[in-house]
Design a protein around this motif. Structure first.
Motif, PDB file in Angstrom:
ATOM      1  N   SER A 197       0.834  -1.205   0.000  1.00 29.85           N
ATOM      2  CA  SER A 197       0.000   0.000   0.000  1.00 29.85           C
ATOM      3  C   SER A 197       0.864   1.250   0.000  1.00 29.85           C
ATOM      4  O   SER A 197       0.571   2.218  -0.705  1.00 29.85           O
ATOM      5  N   THR A 198       1.981   1.228   0.750  1.00 29.38           N
ATOM      6  CA  THR A 198       2.892   2.374   0.766  1.00 29.38           C
ATOM      7  C   THR A 198       3.509   2.591  -0.609  1.00 29.38           C
ATOM      8  O   THR A 198       3.592   3.717  -1.108  1.00 29.38           O
ATOM      9  N   GLN A 199       3.936   1.483  -1.241  1.00 23.62           N
ATOM     10  CA  GLN A 199       4.572   1.571  -2.560  1.00 23.62           C
ATOM     11  C   GLN A 199       3.604   2.144  -3.601  1.00 23.62           C
ATOM     12  O   GLN A 199       3.981   2.988  -4.409  1.00 23.62           O
ATOM     13  N   PHE A 200       2.369   1.686  -3.584  1.00 26.57           N
ATOM     14  CA  PHE A 200       1.390   2.171  -4.545  1.00 26.57           C
ATOM     15  C   PHE A 200       1.050   3.645  -4.301  1.00 26.57           C
ATOM     16  O   PHE A 200       0.847   4.395  -5.248  1.00 26.57           O
ATOM     17  N   LYS A 201       0.991   4.049  -3.033  1.00 24.57           N
ATOM     18  CA  LYS A 201       0.660   5.453  -2.717  1.00 24.57           C
ATOM     19  C   LYS A 201       1.765   6.403  -3.134  1.00 24.57           C
ATOM     20  O   LYS A 201       1.505   7.506  -3.615  1.00 24.57           O
ATOM     21  N   THR A 202       3.014   6.010  -2.915  1.00 25.55           N
ATOM     22  CA  THR A 202       4.143   6.920  -3.149  1.00 25.55           C
ATOM     23  C   THR A 202       4.703   6.824  -4.566  1.00 25.55           C
ATOM     24  O   THR A 202       5.550   7.635  -4.939  1.00 25.55           O
ATOM     25  N   SER A 203       4.235   5.868  -5.355  1.00 30.42           N
ATOM     26  CA  SER A 203       4.790   5.681  -6.692  1.00 30.42           C
ATOM     27  C   SER A 203       4.318   6.784  -7.635  1.00 30.42           C
ATOM     28  O   SER A 203       3.136   7.072  -7.733  1.00 30.42           O
ATOM     29  N   ASN A 216      13.399  -1.925  -9.500  1.00 27.10           N
ATOM     30  CA  ASN A 216      14.099  -2.535  -8.363  1.00 27.10           C
ATOM     31  C   ASN A 216      13.566  -1.928  -7.063  1.00 27.10           C
ATOM     32  O   ASN A 216      14.277  -1.258  -6.336  1.00 27.10           O
ATOM     33  N   THR A 217      12.285  -2.156  -6.790  1.00 28.90           N
ATOM     34  CA  THR A 217      11.609  -1.546  -5.654  1.00 28.90           C
ATOM     35  C   THR A 217      11.566  -2.523  -4.478  1.00 28.90           C
ATOM     36  O   THR A 217      11.769  -3.732  -4.659  1.00 28.90           O
ATOM     37  N   PRO A 218      11.282  -2.023  -3.280  1.00 28.15           N
ATOM     38  CA  PRO A 218      11.173  -2.930  -2.129  1.00 28.15           C
ATOM     39  C   PRO A 218      10.164  -4.058  -2.366  1.00 28.15           C
ATOM     40  O   PRO A 218      10.414  -5.205  -2.013  1.00 28.15           O
ATOM     41  N   ILE A 219       9.029  -3.736  -2.989  1.00 28.36           N
ATOM     42  CA  ILE A 219       8.001  -4.767  -3.154  1.00 28.36           C
ATOM     43  C   ILE A 219       8.430  -5.826  -4.167  1.00 28.36           C
ATOM     44  O   ILE A 219       8.174  -7.024  -3.978  1.00 28.36           O
TER      45      ILE A 219
END
Length: 197
Positions: free
Chosen positions: A48-54, A64-67
């Motif tokens: 959810s954090t990755q999708f919000k901040t992307s 090469n993201t955390p997820i």
């Protein structure tokens, strides 16, 4: 520039070590429902954090993201490895046994043809839309599409064998994708239904 690249590489290495520790040590028992629940809760938070901040939605799962690194590490666990080997190994073997390159870049294909002597002369004088270049690209594209369709079909027909955690993660990605872009079209509701957890 070199220093920032080294710092980034170090961060990635540290991140991978952290993921290894979390998934293979702290929450190593994938058959313990409570441990698996805690691990998937971590996934939900990171997703959810990755999708919000992307800012570039198209690279959320490819860069090469955390997820993306979390998912790679997660699928290396026992159940995920077994599933991936059962479903994908035949297709990977087929690609590895292909005697020729599968490169689709027209410039690379042109240089291959010149090296092989199929096209004579200076490659700079031959355009990338040369019929032999296009013919080779078409043949490779057709082969790759055949492999891709076979992989997708095998995944769809074996969805009941997909470990629960992987199905759950896919469901979260689908849900977050629709929230991020409600206009995004989905071509297969049947495949969506089969991912129910």
């Amino acid at each position: 520039h070199v220093r920032s690249r080294r710092q980034r590489q170090m961060c990635i290495r540290d991140r991978d070590m952290f993921l290894q520790t979390v998934m293979f040590t702290i929450y190593a028992n994938q058959y313990d429902e409570y441990e698996e629940h805690l691990l998937l809760t971590v996934f939900q938070f990171v997703l959810s954090t990755q999708f919000k901040t992307s800012h570039d939605f198209s690279t959320v799962l490819r860069a090469n993201t955390p997820i993306s690194r979390m998912m790679s590490t997660y699928t290396r666990r026992g159940a995920g490895q077994t599933y991936l080997k059962n479903v994908l190994s035949r297709h990977v073997h087929t690609v590895l046994q292909t005697p020729t390159s599968l490169d689709l870049d027209p410039a690379h294909v042109l240089h291959e043809l010149v090296r092989e002597g199929a096209i004579n002369g200076n490659p700079e004088c031959v355009t990338l839309d040369h019929p032999m270049v296009q013919e080779r690209i078409e043949a490779r594209s057709s082969f790759l599409m055949h492999i891709a369709n076979a992989v997708v079909n095998d995944i769809i027909t074996s969805v009941d064998l997909v470990p629960y955690g992987i199905r759950w993660i896919c469901k979260q990605i689908k849900s977050l994708t629709r929230k991020k872009d409600p206009c995004l079209l989905y071509t297969s509701d049947a495949a969506d239904d089969s991912l129910r957890v």
